[in-house]
Design an enzyme around this catalytic site. Structure first.
Site, PDB file in Angstrom:
ATOM      1  N   SER A   1      34.599 -15.853 -29.200  1.00 32.06           N
ATOM      2  CA  SER A   1      33.695 -14.825 -28.666  1.00 32.06           C
ATOM      3  C   SER A   1      32.425 -15.460 -28.088  1.00 32.06           C
ATOM      4  O   SER A   1      32.017 -16.557 -28.484  1.00 32.06           O
ATOM      5  CB  SER A   1      33.281 -13.840 -29.764  1.00 32.06           C
ATOM      6  OG  SER A   1      34.396 -13.157 -30.272  1.00 32.06           O
TER       7      SER A   1
HETATM    8  N1  SAH Z   1      36.459 -14.154 -34.401  1.00 30.18           N
HETATM    9  C1  SAH Z   1      37.097 -15.027 -33.443  1.00 30.18           C
HETATM   10  C2  SAH Z   1      37.383 -14.281 -32.151  1.00 30.18           C
HETATM   11  C3  SAH Z   1      38.781 -14.497 -31.720  1.00 30.18           C
HETATM   12  S1  SAH Z   1      39.342 -13.412 -30.453  1.00 30.18           S
HETATM   13  C4  SAH Z   1      36.279 -16.277 -33.190  1.00 30.18           C
HETATM   14  O1  SAH Z   1      35.138 -16.353 -33.665  1.00 30.18           O
HETATM   15  O2  SAH Z   1      36.793 -17.216 -32.561  1.00 30.18           O
HETATM   16  C5  SAH Z   1      40.142 -12.140 -31.382  1.00 30.18           C
HETATM   17  C6  SAH Z   1      41.248 -12.556 -32.299  1.00 30.18           C
HETATM   18  O3  SAH Z   1      41.842 -11.354 -32.809  1.00 30.18           O
HETATM   19  C7  SAH Z   1      42.385 -13.331 -31.652  1.00 30.18           C
HETATM   20  O4  SAH Z   1      42.550 -14.555 -32.316  1.00 30.18           O
HETATM   21  C8  SAH Z   1      43.611 -12.421 -31.805  1.00 30.18           C
HETATM   22  O5  SAH Z   1      44.820 -13.123 -32.025  1.00 30.18           O
HETATM   23  C9  SAH Z   1      43.202 -11.606 -33.023  1.00 30.18           C
HETATM   24  N2  SAH Z   1      43.920 -10.311 -33.157  1.00 30.18           N
HETATM   25  C10 SAH Z   1      44.324  -9.460 -32.188  1.00 30.18           C
HETATM   26  N3  SAH Z   1      44.957  -8.386 -32.722  1.00 30.18           N
HETATM   27  C11 SAH Z   1      44.956  -8.590 -34.071  1.00 30.18           C
HETATM   28  C12 SAH Z   1      45.475  -7.851 -35.175  1.00 30.18           C
HETATM   29  N4  SAH Z   1      46.120  -6.693 -35.024  1.00 30.18           N
HETATM   30  N5  SAH Z   1      45.316  -8.360 -36.420  1.00 30.18           N
HETATM   31  C13 SAH Z   1      44.661  -9.551 -36.625  1.00 30.18           C
HETATM   32  N6  SAH Z   1      44.145 -10.281 -35.617  1.00 30.18           N
HETATM   33  C14 SAH Z   1      44.293  -9.826 -34.361  1.00 30.18           C
END
Ligand code: SAH
Length: 216
Positions: A64
């Site tokens: 993010s």
């Molecule tokens: N918090 C992370 C942001 C990653 S982007 C960071 O600091 O890097 C969002 C993430 O949500 C992705 O890795 C994606 O695979 C995950 N995601 C999407 N749908 C999801 C779900 N239903 N359950 C768990 N994770 C999910």
């Protein structure tokens, strides 16, 4: 795993930029000033680590934007020892911020590749979380209830199971919307049956996807 003076200088500039954009919570700013974001980046983008932008981390996902991480962290109002559930472990950067705010962090990821990578990587930096491979829509009933819940992907609606796993008096911060932009929602649980919902501007997230077993 080097954190050079150059990295530290660039990071300080990023923190000043976040403060100038309206992030006022010093604990959040201090935590982000301590975390070497360049260690969470994909090699191809490592030179851009201290830009206020989201970048690809593999598996079609992103780390993010720092402003978004700061904004969500600030809105959560974390107090030491609170139990916090994060949906979307991704690179682990947000989980590291929550850990440095002295929360007890439970984080769930549905992409196996990212789950495995981050579960191995974060402890090497000294951050200990409970990592779960699973579907964020279902949360973690086994470890509920939580003081705080943060969703780090764009959810098409407020997941009911997650509201159920929030303590009364707890806060959930979630970007809601299935288009290009999501509206940041703060869901405060004021009793077992009531919530107060406020909105806090537009942000852009990768989508929150359904359980792989159900198809997307
Ligand atoms: N918090 C992370 C942001 C990653 S982007 C960071 O600091 O890097 C969002 C993430 O949500 C992705 O890795 C994606 O695979 C995950 N995601 C999407 N749908 C999801 C779900 N239903 N359950 C768990 N994770 C999910």
């Amino acid at each position: 795993m080097v954190d050079s003076f150059r990295h530290q200088g660039l990071r300080k500039q990023l923190i000043e930029h976040l403060a100038s954009k309206g992030i006022t919570n010093l604990k959040v700013l201090n935590a982000m000033n301590k975390i070497p974001r360049h260690l969470f980046m994909d090699n191809a983008f490592v030179n851009f680590s201290y830009q206020d932008k989201a970048f690809p981390i593999g598996a079609g996902q992103t780390i993010s934007q720092p402003y978004t991480v700061a904004f969500q962290s600030q809105l959560l109002e974390i107090k030491p020892y609170e139990k916090v559930l994060e949906v979307g472990t991704g690179s682990g950067y947000q989980a590291a911020v929550l850990s440095l705010l002295d929360a007890e962090v439970f984080t769930i990821e549905r992409q196996r590749e990212l789950f495995l990578k981050t579960k191995k990587f974060l402890p090497t930096l000294g951050y200990n979380c409970m990592f779960v491979y699973g579907d964020g829509y279902k949360g973690m009933p086994k470890f509920a209830p939580f003081d705080k819940i943060i969703i780090t992907c764009g959810a098409p609606f407020i997941p009911k199971d997650l509201v159920a796993q929030l303590k009364v008096g707890g806060r959930m911060v979630a970007p809601i919307g299935d288009g290009d932009l999501q509206v940041m929602h703060l869901i405060e649980k004021i009793s077992e049956t009531e919530t107060r919902i406020t909105t806090h501007g537009e942000f852009s997230f990768v989508p929150m996807l359904n359980d792989k077993n159900n198809g997307n």
